[in-house]
Design an enzyme around this catalytic site. Sequence first.
Site, mmCIF file in Angstrom:
data_model
loop_
_atom_site.group_PDB
_atom_site.id
_atom_site.type_symbol
_atom_site.label_atom_id
_atom_site.label_comp_id
_atom_site.label_asym_id
_atom_site.label_seq_id
_atom_site.Cartn_x
_atom_site.Cartn_y
_atom_site.Cartn_z
ATOM 1 N N GLN A 215 46.126 88.094 -12.453
ATOM 2 C CA GLN A 215 47.425 88.710 -12.776
ATOM 3 C C GLN A 215 47.410 89.314 -14.190
ATOM 4 O O GLN A 215 47.954 90.389 -14.415
ATOM 5 C CB GLN A 215 48.522 87.644 -12.666
ATOM 6 C CG GLN A 215 49.881 88.101 -13.109
ATOM 7 C CD GLN A 215 50.955 87.098 -12.747
ATOM 8 O OE1 GLN A 215 51.420 87.075 -11.610
ATOM 9 N NE2 GLN A 215 51.352 86.261 -13.679
ATOM 10 N N MET B 292 48.825 72.961 -14.617
ATOM 11 C CA MET B 292 50.234 72.828 -14.230
ATOM 12 C C MET B 292 50.645 74.025 -13.402
ATOM 13 O O MET B 292 50.224 75.151 -13.670
ATOM 14 C CB MET B 292 51.104 72.725 -15.467
ATOM 15 C CG MET B 292 50.903 71.417 -16.162
ATOM 16 S SD MET B 292 52.159 71.161 -17.400
ATOM 17 C CE MET B 292 51.646 69.559 -17.994
ATOM 18 N N GLY C 92 50.374 83.776 -18.618
ATOM 19 C CA GLY C 92 49.455 82.636 -18.711
ATOM 20 C C GLY C 92 48.088 82.969 -18.141
ATOM 21 O O GLY C 92 47.963 83.659 -17.133
ATOM 22 N N MET D 59 58.900 82.503 -12.487
ATOM 23 C CA MET D 59 59.613 82.323 -11.214
ATOM 24 C C MET D 59 60.389 81.006 -11.227
ATOM 25 O O MET D 59 60.829 80.535 -10.169
ATOM 26 C CB MET D 59 58.630 82.361 -10.049
ATOM 27 C CG MET D 59 57.936 83.726 -9.934
ATOM 28 S SD MET D 59 57.355 84.104 -8.276
ATOM 29 C CE MET D 59 56.209 82.775 -7.994
ATOM 30 N N GLY D 60 60.539 80.407 -12.406
ATOM 31 C CA GLY D 60 61.331 79.180 -12.498
ATOM 32 C C GLY D 60 60.559 77.939 -12.100
ATOM 33 O O GLY D 60 59.333 77.962 -12.012
ATOM 34 N N ALA D 61 61.312 76.834 -11.851
ATOM 35 C CA ALA D 61 60.703 75.509 -11.652
ATOM 36 C C ALA D 61 59.755 75.251 -12.828
ATOM 37 O O ALA D 61 58.557 75.023 -12.662
ATOM 38 C CB ALA D 61 59.984 75.409 -10.310
ATOM 39 N N LEU D 62 60.338 75.314 -14.002
ATOM 40 C CA LEU D 62 59.558 75.390 -15.238
ATOM 41 C C LEU D 62 58.867 74.072 -15.571
ATOM 42 O O LEU D 62 59.400 72.985 -15.337
ATOM 43 C CB LEU D 62 60.484 75.806 -16.387
ATOM 44 C CG LEU D 62 61.178 77.155 -16.176
ATOM 45 C CD1 LEU D 62 62.113 77.453 -17.352
ATOM 46 C CD2 LEU D 62 60.166 78.286 -16.000
ATOM 47 N N GLY E 285 53.604 74.295 -19.059
ATOM 48 C CA GLY E 285 52.835 75.542 -19.205
ATOM 49 C C GLY E 285 53.754 76.704 -19.552
ATOM 50 O O GLY E 285 53.482 77.491 -20.461
ATOM 51 N N HIS E 286 54.872 76.789 -18.830
ATOM 52 C CA HIS E 286 55.851 77.843 -19.124
ATOM 53 C C HIS E 286 56.411 77.666 -20.541
ATOM 54 O O HIS E 286 56.553 78.624 -21.295
ATOM 55 C CB HIS E 286 57.035 77.769 -18.153
ATOM 56 C CG HIS E 286 56.708 78.034 -16.719
ATOM 57 N ND1 HIS E 286 56.832 77.070 -15.742
ATOM 58 C CD2 HIS E 286 56.271 79.145 -16.075
ATOM 59 C CE1 HIS E 286 56.506 77.584 -14.571
ATOM 60 N NE2 HIS E 286 56.164 78.840 -14.740
#
Length: 288
Positions: free
Chosen positions: A153, A184, A147, A30-33, A36-37
């Site tokens: 999820q 994070m 993750g 969902m962005g705002a990386l 962790g991403h």
Amino acid sequence: MEIIRIPRVMQDFALKEKRRGRTVGLVPTMGALHAGHLNIVRSCRGENDITVSSIFVNPLQFGRGEDFQSYPRDHEGDAEKLKNEGVDILFMPDAEALYPPGFSTRVSAGEIAGKLCGGFRPGHFDGVATVVIKLFNVVSPDRAYFGEKDYQQTLVIRRLVRDMNIPLEVVICPTVREKDGLAMSSRNSYLKEAERKAASAIYCALKRAAQRVAEGARRTSEIRSEMQGVLGAEPLITEIQYASAYDPETLEELQEIDGDALLAAAVFIGKTRLIDNVSIKAGGRRRD
Ligand code: AMP
């Protein structure tokens, strides 16, 4: 790195690459990386010819009164980070592109979706399953990366892939943490300074519980008290939604810890809802 916004263009590109024998990996976000991403992106790059990362703040997975509007968005910064990681395609559709007028189909995520977070965020996992199956159909990945931080999820998505015979491999990547152990999360940016400090209590509670299991504690009631004690001692934690030991497959709360277990918690710090988890293997060893 190419930025694609139109599902049909993304689909054509992916299918063409696959016909040429290339493997495609997908990292949905969902962005705002954060790191962790990017760690997930690195795993994806290592295992696939083409890495596609998607950024889409999915309205379907936010409940009324949740933070859909205020969710952090930084498209330029994110694109820069992904480019630096060597991502091939950034798929960044807008809401109308994925949910055009008349869109009405919903995926129902089933039993696991009602547990833990599902009890507090009704419909959330249906929204996740709906967007994920769309992304799978648009990108046709050979592998899709998620993750462990969002443990429930991962179960929902594994189930979805099995139940719907989706021909891809789900890869789960470990949780990346700040120095003080806080997992994070894009939502950490909501925290004021004192709240940010208080947030380290979540991992602290999970670690303490894991330690108790390693020392031989078996009764979940004891583990739950330990976790709730640590969380409850932090005045800025304003609500504990759940904090206990769960069956890692069914997410039922355990009575006794006599095999693998998931220690998981969800709390509010002010207006910010944070979740975290630690898996322990039979015998109490932590798996991280
Ligand atoms: P999000 O943008 O929050 O939807 O997350 C996109 C993906 O990154 C999901 O599969 C998350 O589980 C994963 N993720 C988010 N935070 C972390 C973290 N701290 N460590 C590892 N994976 C994460």
